[in-house]
Design an enzyme around this catalytic site. Sequence first.
Site, short mmCIF file in Angstrom:
data_model
loop_
_atom_site.label_atom_id
_atom_site.label_comp_id
_atom_site.label_asym_id
_atom_site.label_seq_id
_atom_site.Cartn_x
_atom_site.Cartn_y
_atom_site.Cartn_z
N GLY A 1 0.82 -1.20 0.00
CA GLY A 1 0.00 0.00 0.00
C GLY A 1 0.86 1.25 0.00
N SER B 1 0.57 4.08 -3.06
CA SER B 1 -0.16 5.20 -3.66
C SER B 1 -1.48 5.45 -2.95
CB SER B 1 -0.45 4.91 -5.14
OG SER B 1 0.73 4.82 -5.87
N GLU C 1 11.44 -3.67 -6.71
CA GLU C 1 10.37 -3.60 -7.70
C GLU C 1 10.89 -3.06 -9.04
OE1 GLU C 1 6.89 -1.59 -6.38
OE2 GLU C 1 5.87 -1.74 -8.31
N SER D 1 6.93 6.40 -12.14
CA SER D 1 6.74 6.59 -13.58
C SER D 1 8.08 6.70 -14.31
CB SER D 1 5.92 7.85 -13.85
OG SER D 1 6.70 8.98 -13.53
#
Lengths: 386, 325
Positions: free
Chosen positions: A135, A137, A252, A368
């Site tokens: 958890g 964003s 990640e 991003s």
Amino acid sequence: MVARVPGDLSRDADLAGFAARFRVWLAESTADVAPLLAEHSDYDVRVQNARALRRLLCEHGWGLAGWPEEAGGLGGSILHRSVVTEELFRAGWSGPTVFEHLEIIAPTLVEFAAPEFVQAVVPAFLDGSRSWSQGFSEPEAGSDLASLRTRAVRDGDDFVVNGAKIWTTWSKWAHWCLALVRTGSAEERHRGLSMIAIDLASPGVEVRTIRQANGTDELAQVHFTDVRVPAAQLVGEVGRGWNVALYLLARERGTLSWLRHCAFRHWLTTGTEVMGEDSDRELGSVVLQLAGVRAAAARLLSRAADGAQLGPEAAFNKLLMTRTEQSLFNLLREVDGGRIALPADSPEDVLQQQEYLFSRIVTIYGGSQQMQLTTVARHVLGLRDG
Amino acid sequence: MADGDLRPADYVGFRDAAAAILGRHSGAGALDAFGFTDVYADGAEDLRPAYAFLEAQGSCCVSTPALGLLALAGLDDDRLATDGRSPLFGAPVGRSSLVAVPGMTPDDGVLVDRRGSGLVAVEDPSAVRRTPPAPVADDYLTVLDLDRAECRVVVPEGEAEALREGIVARTRLGAAAELLGLTDRLLRDAAGYAGQRAQFGRTLSSFQAMQHLLAWAATERHQLTCLFDIAVAGSAAGPVDPELARAVKAMAGRVFHAVAQTAIQVTGAISFTWEHSLNRPHQRGMALDQLAGSSADLVAAIGRQARTEGVVPELFALAAGAADT
């Protein structure tokens, strides 16, 4: 005669020999393993198979190879885990679904959580009986993660958590959520954050799945209303959650690229069946991109196995991995657009359509593409504003 | 780029030692100072120092005959030497009869590979040398037209066949090393320029558009170093895998062109002048990309092989690749 158990997992052990032993076991266990590797358009079936595969691998030791003994493993390093991953993909696997989080969250728990908590939860993660989501964003905190608002307030031996997380991948199937929460003031930004493990069966937790553009509901919004979480489930120190998050994100963005590139190879190999001579140059270009992802991932795995602290160079892996994924699916669309765009009549085609659509947003999750470029510019090249 | 802690320490040590020498010497003098010929005098068992030298040579944009010597490293054959000197290998250029010889001087002998004949010595290399009608930005590569050359068979076809694969692999990996050095040079110079040059009252490097251009260039360069380092590490244990060398050379060419374009964009119109420091390394890299298979041809060949065989190559095993670097 090759042994049928993981064998010596010391740092200097022969990885090629380990891989060979695992291949022998896979070949001898085809009847049990093959059904669990098969592709299914029903995501629930894929998750069910992924759990069963984890259980089977752990029963025979292979799923414990590369994990530290204090977490229920057999020792060894991330290189052993990566060998197992690659061999499974070579055997026809399309991916671990919810257990993709294993390589991201479990190392983070091992590194930062209390030993008792690690012993309590990681073995069940390894054997597939429990899975985790993360958890990070929130509706009002995307790329600007340090502005997150979900709050955890100390109350006796517990923290009381209120707020909401969004885009929490695989929460629908998860038993735990590793959540970044605010324990300090909003003005403290990233210095006021802590990481805590929340049992999703706790009173006050509500998981609302989000139906995605590709038809699956892997993502979810998770609401926390007065959720009591034992302080023993803190992962890292109070106020040091940002460091834990950076550690996790390096996995990640970085080490996960090994698993992802194995999946890319699976898709690209399948795609060569319908390619003609006119695709050679573009195919060669994607093969070369894939080689770059593989080489960069191998370097990061080696550094992780050596205990190096993974830093901003993981941004390279994320940029290369996601660019390659989009190039790969662009090529598949160009050579066989109907398979990507029209109603499908086989599980394989449904899966490829889902993967194609997912590939459109891979430059968003985990930080991003623009955030990764800024990380490289500032922290690798040393470029500065002003 | 300062990434010595990410790359194999031994290799970086050789490279930095070479760079220090190449800052003061060029040609055969630089080779002597580095002990280049000693690298393969004992049978070319470990050519990592030679590749490190070539990367440094690219970065410094200095000319030596190292690449031409490396191609023939380990071929312990008295027939190859002319007047007691090691000949340089003339690498094929495209699909034509042209070969390019790195760092050639008028006294050097040249050996080329002619399918059907074997390894042949060019009798008078200077006589078949291409003579540009106008000055060139970089004279590192001497181009010979074999259609006009008198050649003498040194290693007949029957024996040459066994040597061919190794010569091509070493040439490709060596050229890739130089291209990596040139890429570094262009990226370093462009980032440095962007940090100095001001527009609108700010340095160019403060604009996100510029930062992202340079970050993509650094990312391209990073993937090249990773694949290149795996190939070079493998070369210490045995012959370079031809498929891996082909992929490294193809990637080196592609990455070089991408970074060169970024460097030109970042430095602006000034870089499109003859005298600008970017011009020479750019043109050298363009030429090196053509040696022993251009990136365009190699990429197409890689794709053709993957399509016809239905196999996407892995190129290296994690066991060997990761653990050894």
